[in-house]
Design a protein around this motif. Structure first.
Motif, PDB file in Angstrom:
ATOM      1  N   SER A  88     -42.080 -67.035  32.434  1.00  0.00           N
ATOM      2  CA  SER A  88     -43.232 -67.196  33.331  1.00  0.00           C
ATOM      3  C   SER A  88     -42.786 -67.027  34.789  1.00  0.00           C
ATOM      4  N   THR A  89     -42.810 -68.075  35.605  1.00  0.00           N
ATOM      5  CA  THR A  89     -42.477 -67.928  37.031  1.00  0.00           C
ATOM      6  C   THR A  89     -41.011 -68.229  37.335  1.00  0.00           C
ATOM      7  N   LEU A  90     -40.266 -68.738  36.364  1.00  0.00           N
ATOM      8  CA  LEU A  90     -38.858 -69.064  36.570  1.00  0.00           C
ATOM      9  C   LEU A  90     -37.989 -67.852  36.264  1.00  0.00           C
ATOM     10  N   ARG A  91     -37.153 -67.471  37.226  1.00  0.00           N
ATOM     11  CA  ARG A  91     -36.276 -66.308  37.063  1.00  0.00           C
ATOM     12  C   ARG A  91     -34.904 -66.653  37.636  1.00  0.00           C
ATOM     13  N   VAL A  92     -33.859 -66.476  36.827  1.00  0.00           N
ATOM     14  CA  VAL A  92     -32.505 -66.863  37.229  1.00  0.00           C
ATOM     15  C   VAL A  92     -31.600 -65.639  37.223  1.00  0.00           C
ATOM     16  N   GLU A  93     -30.845 -65.475  38.307  1.00  0.00           N
ATOM     17  CA  GLU A  93     -29.851 -64.403  38.413  1.00  0.00           C
ATOM     18  C   GLU A  93     -28.562 -64.842  37.742  1.00  0.00           C
ATOM     19  N   LEU A  94     -27.964 -63.943  36.979  1.00  0.00           N
ATOM     20  CA  LEU A  94     -26.692 -64.218  36.312  1.00  0.00           C
ATOM     21  C   LEU A  94     -25.798 -62.988  36.378  1.00  0.00           C
ATOM     22  N   GLY A  95     -24.531 -63.187  36.062  1.00  0.00           N
ATOM     23  CA  GLY A  95     -23.631 -62.063  35.892  1.00  0.00           C
ATOM     24  C   GLY A  95     -22.821 -61.663  37.099  1.00  0.00           C
ATOM     25  N   GLN A  96     -22.825 -62.472  38.150  1.00  0.00           N
ATOM     26  CA  GLN A  96     -22.078 -62.073  39.341  1.00  0.00           C
ATOM     27  C   GLN A  96     -20.565 -62.087  39.126  1.00  0.00           C
ATOM     28  N   PHE A  97     -20.100 -62.778  38.062  1.00  0.00           N
ATOM     29  CA  PHE A  97     -18.670 -62.845  37.786  1.00  0.00           C
ATOM     30  C   PHE A  97     -18.237 -61.913  36.659  1.00  0.00           C
ATOM     31  N   ALA A  98     -19.156 -61.135  36.125  1.00  0.00           N
ATOM     32  CA  ALA A  98     -18.849 -60.248  35.001  1.00  0.00           C
ATOM     33  C   ALA A  98     -19.079 -58.801  35.415  1.00  0.00           C
ATOM     34  N   GLY A  99     -18.274 -57.918  34.869  1.00  0.00           N
ATOM     35  CA  GLY A  99     -18.461 -56.491  35.116  1.00  0.00           C
ATOM     36  C   GLY A  99     -19.654 -55.966  34.334  1.00  0.00           C
ATOM     37  N   HIS A 100     -20.033 -54.735  34.616  1.00  0.00           N
ATOM     38  CA  HIS A 100     -21.218 -54.138  33.984  1.00  0.00           C
ATOM     39  C   HIS A 100     -21.093 -54.108  32.460  1.00  0.00           C
ATOM     40  N   GLU A 101     -19.937 -53.703  31.963  1.00  0.00           N
ATOM     41  CA  GLU A 101     -19.734 -53.633  30.505  1.00  0.00           C
ATOM     42  C   GLU A 101     -19.790 -55.016  29.875  1.00  0.00           C
ATOM     43  N   GLN A 102     -19.207 -56.005  30.538  1.00  0.00           N
ATOM     44  CA  GLN A 102     -19.248 -57.376  30.029  1.00  0.00           C
ATOM     45  C   GLN A 102     -20.675 -57.912  30.020  1.00  0.00           C
ATOM     46  N   GLN A 103     -21.443 -57.559  31.041  1.00  0.00           N
ATOM     47  CA  GLN A 103     -22.842 -57.988  31.088  1.00  0.00           C
ATOM     48  C   GLN A 103     -23.623 -57.412  29.917  1.00  0.00           C
ATOM     49  N   LEU A 104     -23.437 -56.125  29.657  1.00  0.00           N
ATOM     50  CA  LEU A 104     -24.165 -55.488  28.551  1.00  0.00           C
ATOM     51  C   LEU A 104     -23.777 -56.098  27.211  1.00  0.00           C
ATOM     52  N   ALA A 105     -22.496 -56.410  27.034  1.00  0.00           N
ATOM     53  CA  ALA A 105     -22.042 -57.050  25.793  1.00  0.00           C
ATOM     54  C   ALA A 105     -22.654 -58.443  25.650  1.00  0.00           C
ATOM     55  N   LEU A 106     -22.694 -59.179  26.736  1.00  0.00           N
ATOM     56  CA  LEU A 106     -23.283 -60.516  26.716  1.00  0.00           C
ATOM     57  C   LEU A 106     -24.772 -60.456  26.400  1.00  0.00           C
ATOM     58  N   ILE A 107     -25.466 -59.536  27.028  1.00  0.00           N
ATOM     59  CA  ILE A 107     -26.903 -59.382  26.793  1.00  0.00           C
ATOM     60  C   ILE A 107     -27.169 -59.037  25.328  1.00  0.00           C
ATOM     61  N   SER A 108     -26.338 -58.162  24.756  1.00  0.00           N
ATOM     62  CA  SER A 108     -26.545 -57.791  23.359  1.00  0.00           C
ATOM     63  C   SER A 108     -26.272 -58.964  22.405  1.00  0.00           C
ATOM     64  N   GLN A 109     -25.463 -59.914  22.804  1.00  0.00           N
ATOM     65  CA  GLN A 109     -25.207 -61.096  21.993  1.00  0.00           C
ATOM     66  C   GLN A 109     -26.307 -62.151  22.148  1.00  0.00           C
ATOM     67  N   VAL A 110     -26.864 -62.267  23.353  1.00  0.00           N
ATOM     68  CA  VAL A 110     -27.880 -63.290  23.616  1.00  0.00           C
ATOM     69  C   VAL A 110     -29.262 -62.858  23.122  1.00  0.00           C
ATOM     70  N   ARG A 111     -29.578 -61.591  23.294  1.00  0.00           N
ATOM     71  CA  ARG A 111     -30.924 -61.080  22.968  1.00  0.00           C
ATOM     72  C   ARG A 111     -31.406 -61.432  21.554  1.00  0.00           C
ATOM     73  N   PRO A 112     -30.588 -61.315  20.492  1.00  0.00           N
ATOM     74  CA  PRO A 112     -31.078 -61.690  19.152  1.00  0.00           C
ATOM     75  C   PRO A 112     -31.478 -63.164  19.008  1.00  0.00           C
ATOM     76  N   CYS A 113     -30.969 -64.018  19.895  1.00  0.00           N
ATOM     77  CA  CYS A 113     -31.298 -65.447  19.828  1.00  0.00           C
ATOM     78  C   CYS A 113     -32.633 -65.762  20.482  1.00  0.00           C
ATOM     79  N   LEU A 114     -33.190 -64.803  21.194  1.00  0.00           N
ATOM     80  CA  LEU A 114     -34.463 -65.020  21.884  1.00  0.00           C
ATOM     81  C   LEU A 114     -35.620 -64.540  21.008  1.00  0.00           C
ATOM     82  N   GLY A 115     -36.775 -65.192  21.177  1.00  0.00           N
ATOM     83  CA  GLY A 115     -37.941 -64.848  20.349  1.00  0.00           C
ATOM     84  C   GLY A 115     -38.711 -63.800  20.989  1.00  0.00           C
TER      85      GLY A 115
END
Length: 144
Positions: A117-144
């Protein structure tokens, strides 16, 4: 369902504990040299040693302030917790996994977002682009 946890840390060469050990050795050596010169009658060296140690102390304090920075994503059932620990300030954001969305980084961006909704959080400032994509692919299946 077991708790899943991902953590992104700042890339630092030394941990605060290792830095403290190095600092103690540096101070001891500097004070031994300054004391030797002072006993030999050269009183200027201890003054410069004090200035040197003051500058090094300030620099190490600034380094330690940032060395512990991290971002954590934790999923426990239907709760998604985002913890950001930056400069000794901790921020905690809670999302529902059924409604939260993870937005991949925009081309050339160094961050990605988790929003609900209105809450938006920035993440990933300590991870490289490839690490971010890997993390997103791991987290996404846990979301509805």
């Amino acid at each position: 369902m077991a708790t899943k946890r991902w953590q992104m840390r700042r890339n630092c060469a030394l941990t605060p504990k290792q830095l403290l050990r190095f600092y103690v050795v540096l101070v001891c050596l500097s004070l031994i040299v300054a004391t030797g010169f002072f006993l030999a009658g050269v009183w200027m060296i201890p003054i410069f040693t004090a200035m040197e140690l003051t500058a090094v102390t300030v620099g190490f304090l600034i380094y330690c302030r940032r060395a512990l920075d991290c971002e954590t994503i934790e999923i426990d059932g239907k709760r998604l917790l985002v913890k950001k620990f930056i400069s000794y300030r901790e921020a905690l954001f809670e999302f529902n996994t059924q409604w939260a969305k993870i937005e991949p980084p925009i081309e050339g961006s160094k961050i990605f977002h988790i929003s609900q909704s209105t809450l938006r959080v920035e993440l990933g400032q300590f991870a490289g682009h490839e690490q971010q994509l890997a993390l997103i692919s791991q987290v996404r299946p846990c979301l509805g």
